[in-house]
Scaffold this motif. Structure first.
Motif, PDB file in Angstrom:
ATOM      1  N   MET A 144       0.831  -1.204   0.000  1.00  0.00           N
ATOM      2  CA  MET A 144       0.000   0.000   0.000  1.00  0.00           C
ATOM      3  C   MET A 144       0.864   1.252   0.000  1.00  0.00           C
ATOM      4  O   MET A 144       0.634   2.192  -0.777  1.00  0.00           O
ATOM      5  N   ALA A 145       1.873   1.282   0.887  1.00  0.00           N
ATOM      6  CA  ALA A 145       2.719   2.468   1.021  1.00  0.00           C
ATOM      7  C   ALA A 145       3.531   2.720  -0.235  1.00  0.00           C
ATOM      8  O   ALA A 145       3.601   3.856  -0.739  1.00  0.00           O
ATOM      9  N   LEU A 146       4.157   1.676  -0.775  1.00  0.00           N
ATOM     10  CA  LEU A 146       5.018   1.862  -1.945  1.00  0.00           C
ATOM     11  C   LEU A 146       4.203   2.277  -3.170  1.00  0.00           C
ATOM     12  O   LEU A 146       4.592   3.190  -3.904  1.00  0.00           O
ATOM     13  N   VAL A 147       3.073   1.633  -3.394  1.00  0.00           N
ATOM     14  CA  VAL A 147       2.212   2.009  -4.528  1.00  0.00           C
ATOM     15  C   VAL A 147       1.716   3.438  -4.352  1.00  0.00           C
ATOM     16  O   VAL A 147       1.665   4.217  -5.317  1.00  0.00           O
ATOM     17  N   SER A 148       1.351   3.790  -3.118  1.00  0.00           N
ATOM     18  CA  SER A 148       0.893   5.152  -2.833  1.00  0.00           C
ATOM     19  C   SER A 148       1.964   6.176  -3.186  1.00  0.00           C
ATOM     20  O   SER A 148       1.703   7.169  -3.875  1.00  0.00           O
ATOM     21  N   MET A 149       3.203   5.950  -2.741  1.00  0.00           N
ATOM     22  CA  MET A 149       4.285   6.900  -2.980  1.00  0.00           C
ATOM     23  C   MET A 149       4.631   7.001  -4.464  1.00  0.00           C
ATOM     24  O   MET A 149       4.795   8.101  -5.003  1.00  0.00           O
ATOM     25  N   ILE A 150       4.739   5.855  -5.129  1.00  0.00           N
ATOM     26  CA  ILE A 150       5.117   5.859  -6.544  1.00  0.00           C
ATOM     27  C   ILE A 150       4.035   6.532  -7.387  1.00  0.00           C
ATOM     28  O   ILE A 150       4.327   7.339  -8.281  1.00  0.00           O
ATOM     29  N   THR A 151       2.767   6.225  -7.108  1.00  0.00           N
ATOM     30  CA  THR A 151       1.669   6.825  -7.861  1.00  0.00           C
ATOM     31  C   THR A 151       1.641   8.336  -7.675  1.00  0.00           C
ATOM     32  O   THR A 151       1.526   9.094  -8.656  1.00  0.00           O
ATOM     33  N   TRP A 206      -4.648   8.733 -15.028  1.00  0.00           N
ATOM     34  CA  TRP A 206      -5.007   7.363 -15.384  1.00  0.00           C
ATOM     35  C   TRP A 206      -3.772   6.497 -15.589  1.00  0.00           C
ATOM     36  O   TRP A 206      -3.741   5.312 -15.220  1.00  0.00           O
ATOM     37  N   LEU A 207      -2.713   7.085 -16.179  1.00  0.00           N
ATOM     38  CA  LEU A 207      -1.494   6.327 -16.421  1.00  0.00           C
ATOM     39  C   LEU A 207      -0.753   6.051 -15.112  1.00  0.00           C
ATOM     40  O   LEU A 207      -0.262   4.934 -14.889  1.00  0.00           O
ATOM     41  N   ALA A 208      -0.684   7.062 -14.247  1.00  0.00           N
ATOM     42  CA  ALA A 208      -0.007   6.886 -12.964  1.00  0.00           C
ATOM     43  C   ALA A 208      -0.704   5.838 -12.103  1.00  0.00           C
ATOM     44  O   ALA A 208      -0.053   4.975 -11.500  1.00  0.00           O
ATOM     45  N   VAL A 209      -2.022   5.901 -12.080  1.00  0.00           N
ATOM     46  CA  VAL A 209      -2.787   4.920 -11.305  1.00  0.00           C
ATOM     47  C   VAL A 209      -2.604   3.521 -11.891  1.00  0.00           C
ATOM     48  O   VAL A 209      -2.402   2.543 -11.159  1.00  0.00           O
ATOM     49  N   GLY A 210      -2.649   3.421 -13.217  1.00  0.00           N
ATOM     50  CA  GLY A 210      -2.462   2.129 -13.867  1.00  0.00           C
ATOM     51  C   GLY A 210      -1.095   1.537 -13.579  1.00  0.00           C
ATOM     52  O   GLY A 210      -0.966   0.339 -13.270  1.00  0.00           O
ATOM     53  N   LEU A 211      -0.051   2.376 -13.643  1.00  0.00           N
ATOM     54  CA  LEU A 211       1.299   1.896 -13.345  1.00  0.00           C
ATOM     55  C   LEU A 211       1.442   1.520 -11.876  1.00  0.00           C
ATOM     56  O   LEU A 211       2.138   0.557 -11.544  1.00  0.00           O
ATOM     57  N   GLY A 219       1.787  -2.992  -7.812  1.00  0.00           N
ATOM     58  CA  GLY A 219       1.215  -3.866  -6.789  1.00  0.00           C
ATOM     59  C   GLY A 219       1.120  -5.298  -7.266  1.00  0.00           C
ATOM     60  O   GLY A 219       1.461  -6.240  -6.538  1.00  0.00           O
ATOM     61  N   ALA A 220       0.676  -5.475  -8.529  1.00  0.00           N
ATOM     62  CA  ALA A 220       0.583  -6.824  -9.096  1.00  0.00           C
ATOM     63  C   ALA A 220       1.963  -7.457  -9.232  1.00  0.00           C
ATOM     64  O   ALA A 220       2.128  -8.667  -8.998  1.00  0.00           O
ATOM     65  N   LEU A 221       2.969  -6.659  -9.613  1.00  0.00           N
ATOM     66  CA  LEU A 221       4.332  -7.169  -9.758  1.00  0.00           C
ATOM     67  C   LEU A 221       4.886  -7.657  -8.423  1.00  0.00           C
ATOM     68  O   LEU A 221       5.495  -8.738  -8.350  1.00  0.00           O
ATOM     69  N   LEU A 222       4.669  -6.883  -7.371  1.00  0.00           N
ATOM     70  CA  LEU A 222       5.142  -7.299  -6.045  1.00  0.00           C
ATOM     71  C   LEU A 222       4.435  -8.575  -5.602  1.00  0.00           C
ATOM     72  O   LEU A 222       5.049  -9.465  -5.001  1.00  0.00           O
ATOM     73  N   GLY A 223       3.142  -8.672  -5.917  1.00  0.00           N
ATOM     74  CA  GLY A 223       2.414  -9.904  -5.626  1.00  0.00           C
ATOM     75  C   GLY A 223       2.946 -11.069  -6.444  1.00  0.00           C
ATOM     76  O   GLY A 223       3.031 -12.204  -5.945  1.00  0.00           O
ATOM     77  N   LEU A 224       3.307 -10.803  -7.708  1.00  0.00           N
ATOM     78  CA  LEU A 224       3.883 -11.827  -8.574  1.00  0.00           C
ATOM     79  C   LEU A 224       5.190 -12.353  -7.982  1.00  0.00           C
ATOM     80  O   LEU A 224       5.448 -13.570  -7.996  1.00  0.00           O
ATOM     81  N   ILE A 225       6.021 -11.457  -7.470  1.00  0.00           N
ATOM     82  CA  ILE A 225       7.288 -11.873  -6.853  1.00  0.00           C
ATOM     83  C   ILE A 225       7.008 -12.766  -5.635  1.00  0.00           C
ATOM     84  O   ILE A 225       7.606 -13.833  -5.473  1.00  0.00           O
ATOM     85  N   ASN A 226       6.078 -12.308  -4.787  1.00  0.00           N
ATOM     86  CA  ASN A 226       5.701 -13.127  -3.622  1.00  0.00           C
ATOM     87  C   ASN A 226       5.233 -14.512  -4.058  1.00  0.00           C
ATOM     88  O   ASN A 226       5.710 -15.541  -3.570  1.00  0.00           O
ATOM     89  N   GLY A 227       4.264 -14.527  -4.964  1.00  0.00           N
ATOM     90  CA  GLY A 227       3.659 -15.782  -5.382  1.00  0.00           C
ATOM     91  C   GLY A 227       4.640 -16.712  -6.069  1.00  0.00           C
ATOM     92  O   GLY A 227       4.598 -17.933  -5.851  1.00  0.00           O
ATOM     93  N   TYR A 251      -1.667 -14.298  -5.192  1.00  0.00           N
ATOM     94  CA  TYR A 251      -0.793 -13.281  -4.597  1.00  0.00           C
ATOM     95  C   TYR A 251      -0.741 -12.018  -5.454  1.00  0.00           C
ATOM     96  O   TYR A 251      -0.605 -10.901  -4.927  1.00  0.00           O
ATOM     97  N   MET A 252      -0.875 -12.167  -6.779  1.00  0.00           N
ATOM     98  CA  MET A 252      -0.954 -10.986  -7.640  1.00  0.00           C
ATOM     99  C   MET A 252      -2.229 -10.198  -7.350  1.00  0.00           C
ATOM    100  O   MET A 252      -2.210  -8.957  -7.310  1.00  0.00           O
ATOM    101  N   ILE A 253      -3.335 -10.902  -7.152  1.00  0.00           N
ATOM    102  CA  ILE A 253      -4.593 -10.229  -6.812  1.00  0.00           C
ATOM    103  C   ILE A 253      -4.454  -9.504  -5.474  1.00  0.00           C
ATOM    104  O   ILE A 253      -4.887  -8.351  -5.328  1.00  0.00           O
ATOM    105  N   SER A 254      -3.831 -10.169  -4.498  1.00  0.00           N
ATOM    106  CA  SER A 254      -3.640  -9.537  -3.192  1.00  0.00           C
ATOM    107  C   SER A 254      -2.809  -8.265  -3.310  1.00  0.00           C
ATOM    108  O   SER A 254      -3.136  -7.228  -2.714  1.00  0.00           O
ATOM    109  N   GLY A 255      -1.727  -8.320  -4.095  1.00  0.00           N
ATOM    110  CA  GLY A 255      -0.898  -7.134  -4.284  1.00  0.00           C
ATOM    111  C   GLY A 255      -1.635  -6.019  -5.004  1.00  0.00           C
ATOM    112  O   GLY A 255      -1.494  -4.837  -4.658  1.00  0.00           O
TER     113      GLY A 255
END
Length: 322
Positions: free
Chosen positions: A82-89, A101-106, A111-119, A223-227
């Protein structure tokens, strides 16, 4: 040997919302009655909508945590994501000048990428989910502070702020996001092959493998969904506060776990629903709201939250043993 499609689940989306949740619903009703006796304004329309708005981000994170716990996992990194996505966005909008729209999408892709790494690590290695997500929690939180040396990022773009501060009648947008995601995930769990496979993996991973369920893929996607959901919660909180904060989401993982377990999802996986999770979120939200109205110290509220988690896990273990 049964096919993956033959895994049984409780019938009916709305039937599952109620079935097996009588005790927590009774607890919720008793809590509402007790708090209404102590405060005349507790049951007011404005306070009820305020509670729903307050729990919306926790609920969004908890929906992802429900899926993770259903497969027998755990995700301690959601607050830091949550914190990292918030700061980057916020940084992409306020500092890089990207369209909202682009910043939110990225941000959601992050978040999905971090979940992908976890999973991927959890699915492809023998490292326990607790350790993997604990490490991600530390790395993501550290990255959020490193991004601006711990300084918040102010976003003055009204379009970004409207993401969380727009109302449809008296209902704030975060409440609408929460309800939409609740319905979508209920449908996914109850009506799709992917949902049935989630229950299969959590119920008996070995049997799921022999039944042809792609267990590794299911874990990675969950885990991607969770991220992604953690990223949504982080963006909504940032838009609501007009600011990206590196400290946002601290303790969110504990509140989410408490909400999920209180809602009847078995901590070892295989049994549960997001219908129960939203009831758990409401229970925690009403407790916090009531304690605030009674001017109870925030330190005492933290102690009570810890006790709630302990009691919830204890009763979950009793259910599992039976």
């Amino acid at each position: 040997m049964p096919s993956p499609n033959a895994v049984s689940v409780n019938p009916g989306m709305f039937g599952r919302f109620v079935k097996g949740k009588e005790r927590i619903l009774i607890a919720l009703l008793v809590l509402v009655v007790v708090l209404s006796l102590f405060s005349d304004s507790f049951l007011s329309k404005s306070n009820m909508l305020n509670v729903l708005r307050q729990i919306s981000t926790n609920a969004i994170v908890s929906f992802g945590m429900t899926l993770v716990i259903l497969i027998g996992g755990i995700d301690l990194s959601v607050g830091s994501i949550m914190a990292l996505v918030s700061m980057i966005t916020c940084g992409m909008i306020a500092q890089a000048g990207l369209p909202i729209w682009l910043a939110v999408g990225l941000g959601l892709c992050l978040g999905a990428l971090l979940g992908l790494i976890n999973g991927s690590i959890i699915a492809k290695t023998t490292v326990p989910p607790f350790i993997v997500t604990l490490a991600m929690m530390s790395m993501a939180r550290g990255s959020a502070f490193l991004y601006t040396n711990g300084k918040p990022i102010r976003v003055l773009d009204g379009g970004f702020n409207r993401i969380a501060n727009t109302f449809v009648g008296p209902v704030a947008m975060p409440i609408i996001y929460m309800v939409v995601l609740l319905v979508v995930i209920m449908i996914v769990l109850d009506k799709t092959k992917f949902g049935r496979r989630i229950f299969a993996v959590g119920g008996n991973e070995t049997a799921a493998i022999f039944s042809g369920v792609p267990v590794a893929r299911i874990k990675i996607v969950v885990y991607m969904i969770s991220g992604t959901l953690a990223g949504i919660a982080g963006i909504v909180l940032s838009a609501r506060m007009y600011t990206g904060q590196p400290s946002v989401g601290e303790g969110a993982e504990l509140t989410a776990i408490a909400s999920v377990v209180l809602g009847g999802t078995r901590f070892t996986g295989g049994i549960g629903s997001v219908g129960g999770t939203i009831i758990g979120c409401l229970l925690i939200g009403f407790i916090n709201n009531g304690l605030n109205m009674l001017n109870v110290s925030s330190y005492i509220q933290t102690i009570i939250m810890g006790a709630v988690i302990l009691i919830a896990v204890y009763f979950d273990s009793l259910r599992s043993s039976r």
